[in-house]
Design a protein around this motif. Structure first.
Motif, short mmCIF file in Angstrom:
data_model
loop_
_atom_site.label_atom_id
_atom_site.label_comp_id
_atom_site.label_asym_id
_atom_site.label_seq_id
_atom_site.Cartn_x
_atom_site.Cartn_y
_atom_site.Cartn_z
N MET A 1 0.80 -1.24 0.47
CA MET A 1 -0.06 0.08 0.21
C MET A 1 0.83 1.36 -0.03
O MET A 1 2.18 1.03 0.52
N ASP A 2 0.56 1.93 -0.66
CA ASP A 2 1.07 3.65 -0.76
C ASP A 2 1.20 4.26 0.78
O ASP A 2 0.18 4.26 1.45
N ILE A 3 3.03 4.54 1.05
CA ILE A 3 2.72 5.11 2.80
C ILE A 3 2.50 6.07 2.80
O ILE A 3 1.61 6.37 4.05
N ARG A 4 1.31 7.10 1.86
CA ARG A 4 1.26 7.83 1.82
C ARG A 4 -0.27 7.98 2.08
O ARG A 4 -0.62 8.72 2.91
N VAL A 5 -1.16 6.69 1.52
CA VAL A 5 -2.89 6.09 2.21
C VAL A 5 -1.75 5.69 3.36
O VAL A 5 -3.20 5.97 4.71
N VAL A 6 -1.36 4.70 4.28
CA VAL A 6 -1.41 4.39 5.21
C VAL A 6 -0.84 5.39 5.87
O VAL A 6 -1.75 5.50 7.68
N PHE A 7 -0.09 6.87 5.85
CA PHE A 7 0.12 7.59 7.27
C PHE A 7 -1.91 8.54 7.39
O PHE A 7 -1.97 8.87 8.04
N ALA A 8 -2.15 8.95 6.07
CA ALA A 8 -3.38 9.55 6.28
C ALA A 8 -4.32 9.02 6.72
O ALA A 8 -5.21 9.33 7.65
N SER A 9 -4.47 7.56 6.84
CA SER A 9 -5.54 7.19 7.03
C SER A 9 -5.39 6.67 8.67
O SER A 9 -6.29 6.93 9.72
N ASN A 10 -4.05 6.67 9.43
CA ASN A 10 -3.41 6.42 10.26
C ASN A 10 -3.71 7.75 11.06
O ASN A 10 -4.27 7.86 12.25
#
Length: 79
Positions: A1-10
């Motif tokens: 998964m895209d790290i930006r998407v993971v960060f955004a979700s978290n």
């Protein structure tokens, strides 16, 4: 998964878990609410310094903001 998407979700998850609005987090970080919004939508590449600042304001370890997590996993940083 895209790290930006993971960060955004978290970021969104931990912000809401702390009962903070985007505006409240932005004010605490001395940034514009639109900046927090962009981070939560995965449209902002954050620096390591920003990662550290966000983590400090949300009282989580920086690694928690970039690791894929299962739903319901809200671990706070140990003192």
């Amino acid at each position: 998964m895209d790290i930006r998407v993971v960060f955004a979700s978290n970021l969104r998850h931990y912000r809401q878990a702390r009962g903070l609005t985007q505006a409240a987090l932005a004010a605490a970080m001395d940034v514009d609410r639109a900046h927090v919004s962009a981070m939560e939508r995965g449209q902002q590449n954050v620096t390591l310094q920003t990662l550290q600042r966000v983590a400090a304001h949300l009282d989580v370890a920086p690694a928690q903001l970039i690791e894929e997590r299962s739903e319901g996993d809200v671990r706070s940083r140990k003192p």
